[in-house]
Design a protein around this motif. Sequence first.
Motif, PDB file in Angstrom:
ATOM      1  N   VAL A 325     -72.363 -31.212  11.373  1.00  0.00           N
ATOM      2  CA  VAL A 325     -73.552 -30.136  11.497  1.00  0.00           C
ATOM      3  C   VAL A 325     -73.630 -29.446  11.950  1.00  0.00           C
ATOM      4  CG1 VAL A 325     -74.313 -33.414  11.524  1.00  0.00           C
ATOM      5  CG2 VAL A 325     -73.854 -31.121  13.294  1.00  0.00           C
ATOM      6  N   SER A 326     -74.562 -28.089  12.037  1.00  0.00           N
ATOM      7  CA  SER A 326     -74.702 -27.007  12.704  1.00  0.00           C
ATOM      8  C   SER A 326     -76.025 -27.033  13.053  1.00  0.00           C
ATOM      9  CB  SER A 326     -74.310 -25.928  11.821  1.00  0.00           C
ATOM     10  OG  SER A 326     -73.290 -26.505  11.218  1.00  0.00           O
ATOM     11  N   ASP A 327     -75.643 -25.783  13.781  1.00  0.00           N
ATOM     12  CA  ASP A 327     -77.024 -25.862  14.965  1.00  0.00           C
ATOM     13  C   ASP A 327     -78.784 -25.086  13.573  1.00  0.00           C
ATOM     14  OD1 ASP A 327     -79.318 -25.542  16.257  1.00  0.00           O
ATOM     15  OD2 ASP A 327     -78.606 -23.702  17.141  1.00  0.00           O
ATOM     16  N   GLY A 328     -79.169 -25.725  13.547  1.00  0.00           N
ATOM     17  CA  GLY A 328     -80.596 -25.669  12.326  1.00  0.00           C
ATOM     18  C   GLY A 328     -80.370 -26.399  10.936  1.00  0.00           C
ATOM     19  N   ASP A 329     -79.284 -27.460  10.710  1.00  0.00           N
ATOM     20  CA  ASP A 329     -79.327 -28.709   9.420  1.00  0.00           C
ATOM     21  C   ASP A 329     -80.482 -28.873  10.218  1.00  0.00           C
ATOM     22  OD1 ASP A 329     -77.103 -27.015   9.009  1.00  0.00           O
ATOM     23  OD2 ASP A 329     -75.647 -28.717   9.574  1.00  0.00           O
ATOM     24  N   ASN A 330     -80.915 -29.349   8.238  1.00  0.00           N
ATOM     25  CA  ASN A 330     -81.809 -30.951   8.513  1.00  0.00           C
ATOM     26  C   ASN A 330     -80.888 -31.920   7.877  1.00  0.00           C
ATOM     27  OD1 ASN A 330     -83.819 -29.025   8.430  1.00  0.00           O
ATOM     28  ND2 ASN A 330     -83.748 -28.250   6.242  1.00  0.00           N
ATOM     29  N   LEU A 331     -81.242 -33.233   8.929  1.00  0.00           N
ATOM     30  CA  LEU A 331     -80.960 -34.449   9.048  1.00  0.00           C
ATOM     31  C   LEU A 331     -82.342 -35.256   8.052  1.00  0.00           C
ATOM     32  CD1 LEU A 331     -78.622 -34.314  12.152  1.00  0.00           C
ATOM     33  CD2 LEU A 331     -78.412 -34.060  10.273  1.00  0.00           C
ATOM     34  N   PHE A 332     -81.720 -36.755   7.975  1.00  0.00           N
ATOM     35  CA  PHE A 332     -82.385 -37.266   7.496  1.00  0.00           C
ATOM     36  C   PHE A 332     -82.576 -38.716   8.339  1.00  0.00           C
ATOM     37  CE2 PHE A 332     -81.693 -34.635   4.305  1.00  0.00           C
ATOM     38  CZ  PHE A 332     -83.233 -34.363   3.571  1.00  0.00           C
ATOM     39  N   LEU A 333     -83.584 -39.260   8.667  1.00  0.00           N
ATOM     40  CA  LEU A 333     -84.182 -40.420   9.535  1.00  0.00           C
ATOM     41  C   LEU A 333     -83.658 -41.760   8.566  1.00  0.00           C
ATOM     42  CD1 LEU A 333     -86.719 -39.662  11.918  1.00  0.00           C
ATOM     43  CD2 LEU A 333     -84.578 -40.586  12.854  1.00  0.00           C
ATOM     44  N   ASN A 334     -83.619 -43.016   8.932  1.00  0.00           N
ATOM     45  CA  ASN A 334     -82.796 -43.588   7.995  1.00  0.00           C
ATOM     46  C   ASN A 334     -84.170 -44.192   6.660  1.00  0.00           C
ATOM     47  OD1 ASN A 334     -80.867 -45.672   7.894  1.00  0.00           O
ATOM     48  ND2 ASN A 334     -81.945 -46.779   9.014  1.00  0.00           N
ATOM     49  N   GLY A 335     -85.118 -43.964   7.601  1.00  0.00           N
ATOM     50  CA  GLY A 335     -86.745 -44.591   6.894  1.00  0.00           C
ATOM     51  C   GLY A 335     -86.768 -42.987   5.764  1.00  0.00           C
ATOM     52  N   GLY A 336     -86.116 -41.946   5.762  1.00  0.00           N
ATOM     53  CA  GLY A 336     -86.260 -40.871   4.995  1.00  0.00           C
ATOM     54  C   GLY A 336     -86.864 -39.610   5.484  1.00  0.00           C
ATOM     55  N   ASP A 337     -87.375 -39.779   6.747  1.00  0.00           N
ATOM     56  CA  ASP A 337     -88.670 -38.378   6.800  1.00  0.00           C
ATOM     57  C   ASP A 337     -87.362 -37.353   7.229  1.00  0.00           C
ATOM     58  OD1 ASP A 337     -90.446 -39.673   7.022  1.00  0.00           O
ATOM     59  OD2 ASP A 337     -90.837 -40.527   9.102  1.00  0.00           O
ATOM     60  N   GLN A 373     -85.641 -41.738  17.617  1.00  0.00           N
ATOM     61  CA  GLN A 373     -84.793 -42.408  19.143  1.00  0.00           C
ATOM     62  C   GLN A 373     -83.761 -43.119  19.303  1.00  0.00           C
ATOM     63  OE1 GLN A 373     -88.205 -42.584  21.004  1.00  0.00           O
ATOM     64  NE2 GLN A 373     -89.045 -41.332  19.120  1.00  0.00           N
ATOM     65  N   THR A 374     -83.670 -42.652  20.501  1.00  0.00           N
ATOM     66  CA  THR A 374     -82.484 -43.747  20.436  1.00  0.00           C
ATOM     67  C   THR A 374     -82.025 -44.851  19.932  1.00  0.00           C
ATOM     68  OG1 THR A 374     -82.452 -43.392  23.115  1.00  0.00           O
ATOM     69  CG2 THR A 374     -80.575 -45.312  22.410  1.00  0.00           C
ATOM     70  N   GLY A 375     -81.009 -45.211  19.597  1.00  0.00           N
ATOM     71  CA  GLY A 375     -80.369 -46.271  18.050  1.00  0.00           C
ATOM     72  C   GLY A 375     -81.049 -45.835  16.804  1.00  0.00           C
ATOM     73  N   ASP A 376     -81.460 -44.605  16.697  1.00  0.00           N
ATOM     74  CA  ASP A 376     -81.601 -44.318  15.028  1.00  0.00           C
ATOM     75  C   ASP A 376     -80.509 -43.508  14.618  1.00  0.00           C
ATOM     76  OD1 ASP A 376     -84.047 -44.394  14.653  1.00  0.00           O
ATOM     77  OD2 ASP A 376     -84.940 -42.465  15.457  1.00  0.00           O
ATOM     78  N   LEU A 377     -80.469 -43.827  12.958  1.00  0.00           N
ATOM     79  CA  LEU A 377     -78.711 -43.081  12.605  1.00  0.00           C
ATOM     80  C   LEU A 377     -79.266 -42.008  11.613  1.00  0.00           C
ATOM     81  CD1 LEU A 377     -76.324 -43.775  12.294  1.00  0.00           C
ATOM     82  CD2 LEU A 377     -76.991 -45.068   9.872  1.00  0.00           C
ATOM     83  N   LEU A 378     -78.690 -40.649  11.712  1.00  0.00           N
ATOM     84  CA  LEU A 378     -79.306 -39.730  10.808  1.00  0.00           C
ATOM     85  C   LEU A 378     -78.278 -39.143  10.680  1.00  0.00           C
ATOM     86  CD1 LEU A 378     -80.062 -37.488  13.876  1.00  0.00           C
ATOM     87  CD2 LEU A 378     -81.969 -38.557  12.536  1.00  0.00           C
ATOM     88  N   THR A 379     -78.466 -39.063   8.850  1.00  0.00           N
ATOM     89  CA  THR A 379     -77.951 -38.524   7.942  1.00  0.00           C
ATOM     90  C   THR A 379     -77.767 -36.976   7.489  1.00  0.00           C
ATOM     91  OG1 THR A 379     -78.833 -39.237   5.864  1.00  0.00           O
ATOM     92  CG2 THR A 379     -77.542 -41.221   7.108  1.00  0.00           C
ATOM     93  N   GLN A 380     -76.882 -36.630   5.847  1.00  0.00           N
ATOM     94  CA  GLN A 380     -77.262 -35.040   5.742  1.00  0.00           C
ATOM     95  C   GLN A 380     -77.775 -35.323   4.502  1.00  0.00           C
ATOM     96  OE1 GLN A 380     -73.321 -34.273   6.953  1.00  0.00           O
ATOM     97  NE2 GLN A 380     -74.699 -32.240   8.206  1.00  0.00           N
ATOM     98  N   GLU A 381     -77.599 -36.654   4.299  1.00  0.00           N
ATOM     99  CA  GLU A 381     -78.297 -36.473   2.242  1.00  0.00           C
ATOM    100  C   GLU A 381     -79.143 -37.527   2.805  1.00  0.00           C
ATOM    101  OE1 GLU A 381     -75.488 -37.585  -0.358  1.00  0.00           O
ATOM    102  OE2 GLU A 381     -73.668 -37.094   1.160  1.00  0.00           O
ATOM    103  N   ALA A 382     -80.978 -37.269   2.289  1.00  0.00           N
ATOM    104  CA  ALA A 382     -81.879 -38.116   1.378  1.00  0.00           C
ATOM    105  C   ALA A 382     -81.398 -39.466   1.358  1.00  0.00           C
ATOM    106  CB  ALA A 382     -82.831 -37.229   1.026  1.00  0.00           C
ATOM    107  N   GLY A 383     -82.493 -40.344   1.451  1.00  0.00           N
ATOM    108  CA  GLY A 383     -81.946 -41.385   1.808  1.00  0.00           C
ATOM    109  C   GLY A 383     -81.794 -42.746   2.494  1.00  0.00           C
ATOM    110  N   SER A 384     -82.587 -43.604   2.054  1.00  0.00           N
ATOM    111  CA  SER A 384     -81.826 -44.952   3.475  1.00  0.00           C
ATOM    112  C   SER A 384     -80.915 -45.011   3.564  1.00  0.00           C
ATOM    113  CB  SER A 384     -83.467 -45.691   2.867  1.00  0.00           C
ATOM    114  OG  SER A 384     -83.006 -46.854   4.475  1.00  0.00           O
ATOM    115  N   LEU A 385     -80.067 -45.751   4.068  1.00  0.00           N
ATOM    116  CA  LEU A 385     -79.054 -46.656   5.033  1.00  0.00           C
ATOM    117  C   LEU A 385     -79.261 -47.357   5.575  1.00  0.00           C
ATOM    118  CD1 LEU A 385     -76.912 -42.820   6.869  1.00  0.00           C
ATOM    119  CD2 LEU A 385     -76.175 -44.384   4.337  1.00  0.00           C
ATOM    120  N   LYS A 386     -78.182 -48.581   5.058  1.00  0.00           N
ATOM    121  CA  LYS A 386     -78.604 -49.880   5.710  1.00  0.00           C
ATOM    122  C   LYS A 386     -78.084 -50.142   7.110  1.00  0.00           C
ATOM    123  CE  LYS A 386     -77.683 -52.263   0.936  1.00  0.00           C
ATOM    124  NZ  LYS A 386     -76.191 -53.075  -0.640  1.00  0.00           N
ATOM    125  N   GLY A 387     -77.252 -50.024   7.220  1.00  0.00           N
ATOM    126  CA  GLY A 387     -76.579 -49.418   8.585  1.00  0.00           C
ATOM    127  C   GLY A 387     -77.770 -49.019   9.993  1.00  0.00           C
TER     128      GLY A 387
END
Length: 687
Positions: A325-337, A373-387
């Motif tokens: 990850v780099s400063d300025g990157d876009n990340l996605f929350l588990n729900g897709g936001d 929030q604490t406990g959230d999982l962030l990804t670099q690809e859009a789409g919901s993760l199960k974990g």
Amino acid sequence: MAIGTNGKGSAGGTAPRCIALVGPFGSGKTSLMEALLARTDKVARQGTVAEGNTVGDASPEARAHNMSVEINIADADYLGDRFVFVDCPGSVEFLSEMDGAIGGVDLAVVVAEDDERKVPALQLILKALEARAIPRVLFLNKIDKSTRRVRDVLNVLQPASAAPLVLRQIPIWEDGQATGFIDLALERAHVYHEKEESTQIDMSDEDRAREHEARFTMLEHLADHDDDLMEALLEDIVPDRDLVFADLVKEVQDGLICPVFFGSAEHGNGVSRLLKALRHEVPTVDLLGTRVLGDQSKASLQVIKTMHTQHGGKLSIARILDGQVSDGDNLFLNGGDEVKISGLFSVFGQTASKIATAGKGDLVALGRLDDVQTGDLLTQEAGSLKGEFVPEQRSPVLATAIAATQRKDEVRLSAALAKLLEEDRALTVSQNQTTAETVLAGQGEMHLRVAQERLAGKYGLDVSSATPHVPYSETIRTSTKVRGRHKKQSGGHGQFGDVVLEISPLPRGEGIQFSDTITGGVVPKQYIPSVRDGVNDALTRGPLGFPVVDVAVCLTDGSYHSVDSSDQAFKMAGVLAIREGLPDCKPVLLEPIHKVVISCPNDATARVNAIVSQRRGQLLGFDARPNWPGWDEVQALMPEAEIGDLIIELRSATAGVASYTDEFDHMAELTGKAAEQALQKSGKQAA
């Protein structure tokens, strides 16, 4: 965890392993992290908690109370390997900090000591690790102060652990003091040096005999999960050293055993041996990624802590499970936001150093992710993760009513409380509509004190606190029939409303019921809702000064004036009738009763039962706590008034480890001296 930035530092190199330092309060976790940093030359001189110069526990609140009140993070390099240490508070009041942190670590070093009084507290911590399948080793600290054989100490500590505690070392004794150790895997003896690495020595014949016996016991534990090793032991074949180490690594990672090391963090003894074991036996971040993500392979980050800094805004501490990850990157929350990183930092103690990029295994701070929030999982690809890792939500056990001392700060207080709740999931804030109080609840006296100190120190808010009022109510025992007449003449149109009400009690929990039996239009239909409004207004404060519940009111008769009657007049007539009639209905005070489930070590169950009885509680029974050897659960019905400071007495009776959950069950009549005391304490007077 106050963080300042200095603009220096960068991330890179091999993927680090992340290690949590956990253990009961006072076991020496902060001292151990300081010793690890000193041994790896990360700090020039090993600080001490007493002197207040450690990397950890440097926040104003930690310094003021001489204890850890939040996680502390530091990194170090050792023989080409990178480590990130997360020092977690040991007090039961701040264990929620550990709950979040273990979501992003590869292994936990459980720091314990030769003190059987702390075994229940040790069990609390080990249970949390076991529930999350976190690999763990135990570091028996303060070996210089222990007066018992290490095996005897392990027998005392073993009930706290579901996995066998397996000695990896035995001490070398001289005049009753541990002067060194023998490594059972390498079969080498070492002698301690004050705050320096130990040196290898030859074993005496006596020590070699002890080593053979202890090593065989260690191998027996390993052989419980390795048929090849078991066969070698049965045939008296010396097992290959590589096989032994392979078994150690696998069984630690699988949580089948908990290896035990020992030393003295204060004197730097046993630290190098621990570091070498961590190099070889701590799993990589890949295992953590598998626990969180399963077989999914999307680049992701696990958020383990949220904090708000005075100048840098919100920071989300996250472990990078995969990718970069780099400063300025876009990340996605588990729900897709989608969210955007506004600042990327490495963290060391109280300092956050700005970096451009970070990679797999790094523990970093992400700036200004408002929706994370604490406990959230962030990804670099859009789409919901199960974990997803959801830290345990600990039920509050103590509350205080807080208010800004200056009215102009009320809005600022609400905003500051919202930030505190983001940082500390063990805090809750509620608005008690009955008592018109803002109630801050947490895990104990110190927990609430630290929260209020942060409001003052970080946000500049002067707040007052008090014991929350109990939401008493009242009801009636008998019925009555009463007339309420509102008549007023003041020039022009007057005011006239006349009603007859029947007031009667209802079964507990039925609330307020209003009806009418009006015939012949003696009270016009358009005024009946106004009568009901007046009744409801009057019932908000009964003769004893509390809201009235479980009452039926029926409008049976009345009269009106074609010119002077109005909605307001009939509303006032309803109010007057209720106020006049309720005192004749034998009003009685009602107090809220809660169902309480208390968890405690079973050697304290009798004391807990006595505490419940002394607080007007009705014991419903107790039973063994499921999956908690040596613990009971006591169930009781207790008045809310007696629950307020219950946790203080419970913890005093249980070496600080008891907890409870409670929920409202019903309202019950309160009479006699107890009712008089409740009225006096609440400052209420009869209407």
